[in-house]
Structure formats: structure tokens, C-alpha cells
Design a protein around this motif. Structure first.
Motif, PDB file in Angstrom:
ATOM      1  N   PHE A  13      -1.747  10.379   3.962  1.00  0.00           N
ATOM      2  CA  PHE A  13      -3.156  10.505   3.612  1.00  0.00           C
ATOM      3  C   PHE A  13      -3.655  10.395   2.004  1.00  0.00           C
ATOM      4  O   PHE A  13      -4.772   9.452   1.622  1.00  0.00           O
ATOM      5  N   GLU A  14      -3.195  11.094   1.160  1.00  0.00           N
ATOM      6  CA  GLU A  14      -3.513  11.474  -0.275  1.00  0.00           C
ATOM      7  C   GLU A  14      -3.212   9.698  -0.782  1.00  0.00           C
ATOM      8  O   GLU A  14      -3.554   9.717  -1.795  1.00  0.00           O
ATOM      9  N   ALA A  15      -1.774   9.455  -0.954  1.00  0.00           N
ATOM     10  CA  ALA A  15      -1.428   8.051  -1.063  1.00  0.00           C
ATOM     11  C   ALA A  15      -2.506   7.185  -0.803  1.00  0.00           C
ATOM     12  O   ALA A  15      -2.739   5.552  -1.809  1.00  0.00           O
ATOM     13  N   ALA A  16      -2.969   6.507   0.442  1.00  0.00           N
ATOM     14  CA  ALA A  16      -3.745   6.215   1.259  1.00  0.00           C
ATOM     15  C   ALA A  16      -4.522   6.100   0.111  1.00  0.00           C
ATOM     16  O   ALA A  16      -5.278   5.345  -0.435  1.00  0.00           O
ATOM     17  N   THR A  17      -5.453   7.706  -0.101  1.00  0.00           N
ATOM     18  CA  THR A  17      -6.981   7.419  -0.713  1.00  0.00           C
ATOM     19  C   THR A  17      -6.527   6.576  -2.449  1.00  0.00           C
ATOM     20  O   THR A  17      -7.405   6.124  -2.300  1.00  0.00           O
ATOM     21  N   ALA A  18      -5.597   7.033  -2.682  1.00  0.00           N
ATOM     22  CA  ALA A  18      -5.212   6.171  -4.067  1.00  0.00           C
ATOM     23  C   ALA A  18      -5.255   5.248  -3.835  1.00  0.00           C
ATOM     24  O   ALA A  18      -5.577   4.747  -5.135  1.00  0.00           O
ATOM     25  N   GLU A  19      -4.126   4.791  -2.877  1.00  0.00           N
ATOM     26  CA  GLU A  19      -4.487   3.066  -3.355  1.00  0.00           C
ATOM     27  C   GLU A  19      -5.891   3.122  -2.742  1.00  0.00           C
ATOM     28  O   GLU A  19      -5.839   0.867  -3.172  1.00  0.00           O
ATOM     29  N   PHE A  20      -5.971   3.183  -1.695  1.00  0.00           N
ATOM     30  CA  PHE A  20      -7.347   2.302  -1.812  1.00  0.00           C
ATOM     31  C   PHE A  20      -9.039   2.612  -2.591  1.00  0.00           C
ATOM     32  O   PHE A  20      -9.135   1.637  -3.193  1.00  0.00           O
ATOM     33  N   ALA A  21      -8.803   3.511  -2.786  1.00  0.00           N
ATOM     34  CA  ALA A  21     -10.116   3.512  -4.615  1.00  0.00           C
ATOM     35  C   ALA A  21      -9.436   2.559  -5.558  1.00  0.00           C
ATOM     36  O   ALA A  21     -10.096   1.966  -5.848  1.00  0.00           O
ATOM     37  N   GLU A  22      -7.979   2.675  -5.414  1.00  0.00           N
ATOM     38  CA  GLU A  22      -7.575   1.628  -6.942  1.00  0.00           C
ATOM     39  C   GLU A  22      -7.670  -0.215  -6.459  1.00  0.00           C
ATOM     40  O   GLU A  22      -8.226  -1.093  -7.072  1.00  0.00           O
ATOM     41  N   HIS A  23      -7.210   0.028  -5.466  1.00  0.00           N
ATOM     42  CA  HIS A  23      -7.595  -1.778  -4.475  1.00  0.00           C
ATOM     43  C   HIS A  23      -8.187  -2.048  -3.484  1.00  0.00           C
ATOM     44  O   HIS A  23      -8.038  -3.458  -2.920  1.00  0.00           O
ATOM     45  N   GLY A  24      -8.927  -0.929  -3.235  1.00  0.00           N
ATOM     46  CA  GLY A  24      -9.538  -1.905  -1.683  1.00  0.00           C
ATOM     47  C   GLY A  24      -8.958  -1.863  -1.043  1.00  0.00           C
ATOM     48  O   GLY A  24      -7.868  -2.029  -0.465  1.00  0.00           O
ATOM     49  N   LEU A  25      -9.755  -1.990   0.261  1.00  0.00           N
ATOM     50  CA  LEU A  25      -9.448  -2.088   1.505  1.00  0.00           C
ATOM     51  C   LEU A  25      -8.267  -4.122   1.819  1.00  0.00           C
ATOM     52  O   LEU A  25      -7.237  -4.134   1.807  1.00  0.00           O
ATOM     53  N   ALA A  26      -8.590  -4.658   1.168  1.00  0.00           N
ATOM     54  CA  ALA A  26      -7.975  -5.844   0.779  1.00  0.00           C
ATOM     55  C   ALA A  26      -6.602  -5.470  -0.248  1.00  0.00           C
ATOM     56  O   ALA A  26      -5.911  -6.904   0.644  1.00  0.00           O
ATOM     57  N   GLY A  27      -7.370  -5.174  -0.610  1.00  0.00           N
ATOM     58  CA  GLY A  27      -5.781  -5.152  -1.541  1.00  0.00           C
ATOM     59  C   GLY A  27      -5.083  -3.938  -1.788  1.00  0.00           C
ATOM     60  O   GLY A  27      -3.603  -4.312  -2.142  1.00  0.00           O
TER      61      GLY A  27
END
Length: 200
Positions: A13-27
Motif C-alpha cells: 500500500f505504501e509503495a503503491a501510494t508513492a508510485e501512483f502519486a509520482e506516475h499516475g495510474l497509466a505510468g
């Protein structure tokens, strides 16, 4: 060491939050989430089903977090707005997630109803006092809705476009710009909350 499923879910959850905040859903990339979470990709699909469902779960959790963490006192609007401003500054990922969601994700009618209910509660609390207290009962709720959304916009835009904020205000750093904006937003909220002509 025994496998800790809850700890794995938390790390994902924490890693995905950072990933989505940085790159969005598609990225966003599931392999990067897995690496950052020290988990395997299969665990992500097992717990969340898909990248899209993981994004939706994170957004729901973050919206719920802000809903329960933040309250607006209709008779102390300026102080409430200062607290909300500080909450956004401490949780910059929320604005980025909301912007990505607006750009990339589709509507989720079920979760939308859930959050409508939560915000209705805040609106009714706001409608009981402050700037809309004097209005006829049939217009009070709509006025409170408009006031709440206006205040949310006054706060959120500072974190949606920090570079523009810094440039327009001609400040050298984001911190200087935000400190100035905090004072300005609080004063704007104070005036809005004390304006007797607020209408819905």
C-alpha cells in the motif's frame, strides 16, 4: 520468520501510494511497486486483484483518511482552514492522486455514494452555524456545500500547482510561497465565513 500478510499488504500500500502519486495510474509499474515493497508481484494481484483496483483502494483510503481527520467548525472557520492547509502540506500525495484520478480513472458510482454521505455530514454540520446560519432553511445546505467546496479549492490549488504558486507570488522557495498562501487562505476563509450575503 513467519510470513506476515498484513505487513506485506501495508508495504504494498505504501509503495503503491508513492508510485501512483509520482506516475499516475497509466505510468505506474507493478514491478516497481513490488520492488519498493519488498514483495512479489503475485502478492499484489492476490491482495488487490489488479493495478486499477489497487489505485482505487488507495484513493478510497486516502479520501477516508481526510474525511475522518479533518473537521470544519462553522464558528471557527479560519482556524479550521489553517488545520486543513497544514494537513494537505503534510500529505502532498493526496492532491497528486486526485489529479491523476481526474485525468485517468473512470467513475466509481458505488464509492462515490459512500463519500457523498461523508461529506453530507460535514455540510450539515457547517449549515448549523457560521456564515449560513441566517439563511432560510431550504437554502442553507446548498450554501454550506458551496462554501465547503470553495474553501477546499482555496486550499488544494496551492498544492496542485506549487511551481505556479511560487512564480506568481514571486517567492524564492515553495516554503515561502506556502507560508504566504496559508495566511492569505485563512484570511479569505475568515471573510467568507463572516459574509452575511453568502447564498446557495
Amino acid at each position: 520468520m513467519a510470513y506476515d500478510a498484513e505487513d506485506t499488504r501495508r508495504r504494498i500500500f505504501e509503495a503503491a501510494t508513492a508510485e501512483f502519486a509520482e506516475h499516475g495510474l497509466a505510468g505506474a509499474r507493478v514491478d516497481r511497486i513490488a520492488t519498493a515493497a519488498k514483495a512479489n508481484k503475485q502478492a499484489i494481484y492476490l491482495y488487490y486483484g489488479s493495478k486499477e483496483k489497487l489505485f482505487a483502494a488507495i484513493l478510497r483510503a486516502k479520501l477516508e483518511e481526510i474525511r475522518v481527520s479533518i473537521s470544519i467548525d462553522p464558528d471557527a472557520m479560519a482556524e479550521s482552514v489553517g488545520q486543513i492547509f497544514d494537513w494537505y502540506r503534510e500529505h502532498p500525495e493526496l492532491i497528486r492522486l486526485l489529479l491523476w484520478e481526474a485525468l485517468e480513472a473512470g467513475d466509481e458510482p458505488e464509492s462515490e455514494q459512500e463519500f457523498r454521505a461523508g461529506f453530507r455530514e460535514k455540510v450539515h454540520h457547517l449549515a448549523e452555524g457560521g456564515a449560513v446560519r441566517h439563511l432560510p432553511e431550504e437554502t442553507r445546505v446548498r450554501a454550506a456545500q458551496d462554501l465547503l467546496f470553495t474553501v477546499m479549492g482555496l486550499i488544494a490549488w496551492n498544492f496542485a500547482v506549487p511551481r505556479t504558486c511560487r512564480i506568481v507570488l514571486d517567492e524564492q522557495t515553495d516554503q515561502d510561497a506556502l507560508a504566504r498562501r496559508r495566511r492569505t487562505v485563512i484570511e479569505a476563509a475568515r471573510r467568507l465565513a463572516s459574509t452575511p450575503g453568502v447564498q446557495g
